[in-house]
Design a protein around this motif. Structure first.
Motif, PDB file in Angstrom:
ATOM      1  N   ILE A 127       0.845  -1.201   0.000  1.00 45.18           N
ATOM      2  CA  ILE A 127       0.000   0.000   0.000  1.00 45.18           C
ATOM      3  C   ILE A 127       0.882   1.255   0.000  1.00 45.18           C
ATOM      4  O   ILE A 127       0.639   2.202  -0.760  1.00 45.18           O
ATOM      5  CB  ILE A 127      -0.967   0.004   1.208  1.00 45.18           C
ATOM      6  N   CYS A 137      -5.818   2.601  -8.169  1.00 40.32           N
ATOM      7  CA  CYS A 137      -6.632   1.454  -7.782  1.00 40.32           C
ATOM      8  C   CYS A 137      -5.809   0.183  -7.910  1.00 40.32           C
ATOM      9  O   CYS A 137      -5.152  -0.038  -8.930  1.00 40.32           O
ATOM     10  CB  CYS A 137      -7.878   1.361  -8.658  1.00 40.32           C
ATOM     11  N   LEU A 163      -6.777  -2.612   6.299  1.00 38.96           N
ATOM     12  CA  LEU A 163      -7.026  -1.577   5.290  1.00 38.96           C
ATOM     13  C   LEU A 163      -7.793  -0.387   5.865  1.00 38.96           C
ATOM     14  O   LEU A 163      -7.591   0.747   5.437  1.00 38.96           O
ATOM     15  CB  LEU A 163      -7.772  -2.165   4.088  1.00 38.96           C
ATOM     16  N   VAL A 169      -5.322   4.349   2.457  1.00 40.16           N
ATOM     17  CA  VAL A 169      -6.478   3.636   1.890  1.00 40.16           C
ATOM     18  C   VAL A 169      -7.700   4.541   1.983  1.00 40.16           C
ATOM     19  O   VAL A 169      -8.137   4.910   3.067  1.00 40.16           O
ATOM     20  CB  VAL A 169      -6.724   2.302   2.627  1.00 40.16           C
ATOM     21  N   PHE A 172     -12.351   0.618  -0.101  1.00 42.04           N
ATOM     22  CA  PHE A 172     -12.161  -0.705  -0.701  1.00 42.04           C
ATOM     23  C   PHE A 172     -13.496  -1.418  -0.797  1.00 42.04           C
ATOM     24  O   PHE A 172     -14.444  -1.082  -0.095  1.00 42.04           O
ATOM     25  CB  PHE A 172     -11.111  -1.551   0.042  1.00 42.04           C
ATOM     26  N   VAL A 187      -8.887  -1.782  -4.025  1.00 42.77           N
ATOM     27  CA  VAL A 187      -8.494  -0.781  -3.029  1.00 42.77           C
ATOM     28  C   VAL A 187      -8.177   0.528  -3.745  1.00 42.77           C
ATOM     29  O   VAL A 187      -7.384   0.550  -4.696  1.00 42.77           O
ATOM     30  CB  VAL A 187      -7.262  -1.245  -2.220  1.00 42.77           C
TER      31      VAL A 187
END
Length: 192
Positions: A127, A137, A163, A169, A172, A187
């Motif tokens: 991430i 994405c 997440l 983030v 999601f 995500v």
């Protein structure tokens, strides 16, 4: 004829047209005016109430829906196997596109076969790297837990919690079947 009209009017007894209480001249003028009037056929059924559609998500104005969704704690909605999270500032339109899988997937991480600590470290690094590389994405495959027996999917629950905690983030949603279904999530990443 006039007598039928008067009979109908008497039966209805409208307060403003009480023929019997009129003085002679008024009554004669009224009867003369009503001479050619034919009574309407009475329909004894009550008029149907107008059909009103109940408001649904599709019919509720966007601002009302946005206020409602913003009032939810962390804007989290969980239903069954589906994982959903919409962080603050993400519009309903963007979130709907994410859920429909219409964003192009720019990176992917597969967590199959990893232990919980390995999966957490790999996902956190993934991430952070995607945010630094301006990936919008991504898809994370956590698996359906078919090999976990009666415990059910282990990584799926952890991925759901992790997440939600990371500021990179934005949102999601469970992937569409063609992209892994309930074994993966799309995500949306904050670009640094």
């Amino acid at each position: 004829n006039l007598s039928e009209a008067v009979t109908i009017l008497k039966a209805c007894k409208p307060r403003h047209l009480e023929v019997d209480r009129m003085d002679g001249d008024d009554r004669d003028v009224f009867r003369e005016a009503m001479r050619d009037v034919k009574p309407l056929r009475a329909d004894r059924r009550a008029p149907a109430a107008p059909h009103r559609k109940r408001p649904t998500a599709d019919r509720v104005p966007g601002s009302v829906m946005a206020e409602h969704l913003a009032s939810l704690d962390e804007a989290v909605v969980d239903t069954g196997e589906e994982l959903l999270f919409r962080g603050p500032g993400i519009s309903e339109r963007v979130f709907r596109r994410l859920r429909r899988g219409t964003f192009s997937i720019q990176e992917e991480l597969d967590l199959h076969g990893m232990s919980v600590p390995e999966a957490q470290a790999a996902l956190k690094d993934f991430i952070a790297e995607c945010a630094a590389q301006h990936r919008g994405c991504v898809r994370v495959v956590h698996g359906k837990g078919l090999g976990s027996g009666h415990r059910g999917p282990v990584l799926k629950g952890h991925v759901n919690r992790w997440l939600r905690q990371w500021r990179d983030v934005l949102a999601f949603a469970t992937a569409k079947p063609k992209d892994g279904g309930s074994g993966a999530v799309y995500v949306l990443i904050r670009r640094r």
